[in-house]
Design an enzyme around this catalytic site. Structure first.
Site, PDB file in Angstrom:
ATOM      1  N   GLU A   1      42.955  37.185  44.635  1.00  0.00           N
ATOM      2  CA  GLU A   1      41.680  37.964  44.216  1.00  0.00           C
ATOM      3  C   GLU A   1      40.575  37.797  45.185  1.00  0.00           C
ATOM      4  OE1 GLU A   1      40.173  38.090  40.293  1.00  0.00           O
ATOM      5  OE2 GLU A   1      42.026  37.917  39.356  1.00  0.00           O
TER       6      GLU A   1
ATOM      7  N   ASN B   1      46.064  32.750  35.198  1.00  0.00           N
ATOM      8  CA  ASN B   1      45.124  33.374  36.041  1.00  0.00           C
ATOM      9  C   ASN B   1      43.617  32.484  35.387  1.00  0.00           C
ATOM     10  OD1 ASN B   1      43.566  35.709  37.422  1.00  0.00           O
ATOM     11  ND2 ASN B   1      42.487  35.461  35.368  1.00  0.00           N
ATOM     12  N   GLU B   2      43.046  31.759  36.442  1.00  0.00           N
ATOM     13  CA  GLU B   2      41.631  31.481  36.442  1.00  0.00           C
ATOM     14  C   GLU B   2      41.371  30.437  35.265  1.00  0.00           C
ATOM     15  OE1 GLU B   2      38.732  34.238  36.817  1.00  0.00           O
ATOM     16  OE2 GLU B   2      39.291  34.844  38.936  1.00  0.00           O
TER      17      GLU B   2
ATOM     18  N   TYR C   1      34.915  35.586  45.327  1.00  0.00           N
ATOM     19  CA  TYR C   1      34.127  36.815  45.629  1.00  0.00           C
ATOM     20  C   TYR C   1      32.894  36.315  46.307  1.00  0.00           C
ATOM     21  CZ  TYR C   1      37.314  39.083  42.155  1.00  0.00           C
ATOM     22  OH  TYR C   1      38.481  39.274  41.677  1.00  0.00           O
TER      23      TYR C   1
END
Length: 491
Positions: free
Chosen positions: A310, A185-186, A258
């Site tokens: 996400e 993740n990231e 986002y």
């Protein structure tokens, strides 16, 4: 279905918009996995909202029954867990076995204590209760190759090995057969435990993926795409490197975005927020090109798709509802390349209350999409009024997608009216097909753009009406600040 929405009088657009839909202009199959969720134990997201044995609403497993019943209505296809930033410091073996023997650990990602009461077996049980598949994210930060291969052995091997027999010892005889596995993740972000550069990440994930597929050749692997969107555009270089070096070994590239990050400092105006669907199309378009480049450069025949695992739909208000609808429109408009999407957090789709969860403003658009918008995405032509702001030029006020479902003999048209005050008259021209002359319009709206739902008052909901038309032309006025889904039957 709840009928709601008191709509104030609005200005009417001067020139009718024209929406042209042709059954022969197919984009690709809409993968049901775009209607998926993501959970991470951030504060009360898991411990309290999902798992709360002390609640009078908890079942025998400690899960909130009211939450489960609402999520089942949304038909969540897959659930990504347990992180998120959290997973880069997580040892999955802390979360199995007798609960009174599980260690409490410091979670450095969110500066909290992790009790490990919710582990692999509990997540697998929860996903089965809401009717979704498991999507596990491994630790590519502080984790090891052994932890990765042992985790999949625990989950997917039937019996006869140390970890499969350990799962059976703990009361779960049948394997979970987890299909989707994210290789971390990231890990490009400095906020991540065990941050790596692209070269080091690729070295680790190629080996981890190899060992995991040696345990179970049927799994699908998701590599980490960039999440550190700095002005220098290095996120493009990260994705290019990972794709070029991992083509042939992976099935998806993870995209986290986002979109509010694209807003100018201090700007949270409705018109600016409503333009952010264009940010999604831009990111997807760039990564689509990088995937094509990597496949052509390497000659790999193993397809790579986008796992947009996400994203956030906004808050519990009408603006958030329309932002969520634009995300799903973007995934449908790019259905040939986006084959997974997981909303952050899954629990954001409902209103959380100690005395019973409720349908919040985000619940309704997600419900309409996940229940009705299936089949094949169509390339829609939309001609309508436009506006510009500091981020984008020529933003169409109508954000439109369409899906052709041969199995139900329905055409589903999804329309967000981005205008805060104008109703927009539209001519929907069905260029092919034989229609029956009656459609259903499901409209998500509220009195104002800040209208939101509470346990006792529903200010945002679905208003349903019948729409009659002659031939293959539908005249319809899309109200200001609304999401409308037209379900049109055909022969």
């Amino acid at each position: 279905m709840i009928l709601s929405g008191l709509f104030s009088g609005n200005l009417l657009s001067q020139e009718p918009a024209v929406i042209k839909i042709d059954f022969d202009r197919k984009i690709g199959a809409i993968d049901q996995n775009i209607y998926s969720g993501f959970v991470e134990p951030i504060f009360t997201t898991v411990y309290g909202n999902i798992y709360d044995p002390s609640s009078p609403l908890a079942d025998e497993n400690g899960f909130r029954k009211d939450l489960i019943q609402l999520l089942k209505q949304l038909k969540i296809r897959a659930l990504r867990w347990p992180g998120g930033n959290y997973v880069s410091g997580y040892n999955w073996e802390d979360g199995i076995g007798p609960k009174n023997q599980r260690p409490a650990r410091m979670d450095l990602a969110w500066h909290q204590i992790e009790t490990n009461q919710m582990g692999t077996d509990e997540y697998a049980k929860f996903t089965s209760l809401i009717g979704s598949e498991n999507f596990i994210c491994i630790n590519a930060g502080t984790g090891t190759l052994d932890q990765a291969r042992h985790w999949i052995e625990y989950c997917n091997v039937e019996k006869g090995t140390y970890y499969s027999d350990l799962r059976r010892k703990y009361g779960n005889e049948k394997p979970y057969n987890v299909k989707y596995w994210a290789l971390g993740n990231e890990i490009d972000g400095p906020w991540q435990m065990g941050q790596k550069n692209a070269e080091d990440y690729v070295k680790f994930s190629l080996e981890a993926g190899k060992l995991m597929q040696w345990v179970d050749k049927n799994i699908k692997l998701v590599a980490i795409g960039a999440s550190n969107y700095k002005p220098d555009m290095a996120w493009i270089d990260w994705n290019d490197y990972v794709l070029t070096h991992m083509a042939g070994s992976i099935d998806y590239l993870s995209v986290h975005r986002y979109v509010n990050e694209a807003l100018p400092t201090g700007d949270r105006s409705f018109s600016s927020v409503m333009s952010l669907g264009l940010d999604l199309d831009q990111r997807i378009g760039m990564i689509r090109s990088l995937i094509q480049k990597a496949l052509m450069k390497t000659g790999s025949k193993r397809p790579i798709y986008i796992s947009f695992d996400e994203w956030a739909g906004g808050g519990n208000n009408l603006t958030g509802s329309l932002q969520l609808a634009q995300h799903l429109n973007a995934f449908i408009r790019n259905a040939d390349i986006v084959k997974m999407a997981n909303i952050t957090m899954l629990t954001s789709l409902v209103g959380i209350s100690p005395d019973g969860d409720f349908k919040n403003a985000l619940f309704y658009p997600f419900f309409l999409f996940s229940n009705n918008c299936n089949g094949t995405s169509l390339n829609v032509s939309t001609n309508c009024e436009k506006y510009s702001n500091k981020i984008f030029n020529d933003i169409p006020y109508l954000d439109v997608t369409a899906a052709l479902n041969d199995s139900t003999k329905t055409l589903v048209v999804n329309v967000v009216n981005r205008h805060e005050t104008k109703d927009i008259q539209s001519n929907i021209v069905l260029q092919t097909g034989d229609f029956t002359g009656s459609a259903t319009a499901n409209e998500v709206n509220g009195k104002t753009i800040t209208s939101g739902n509470t346990k006792t008052e529903e200010a945002v909901g679905i208003k349903t009406r019948e729409v009659k038309f002659k031939g293959n032309n539908i005249q319809y006025t899309f109200p200001a600040h609304s999401f409308t889904q037209l379900v049109i039957p055909f022969k």
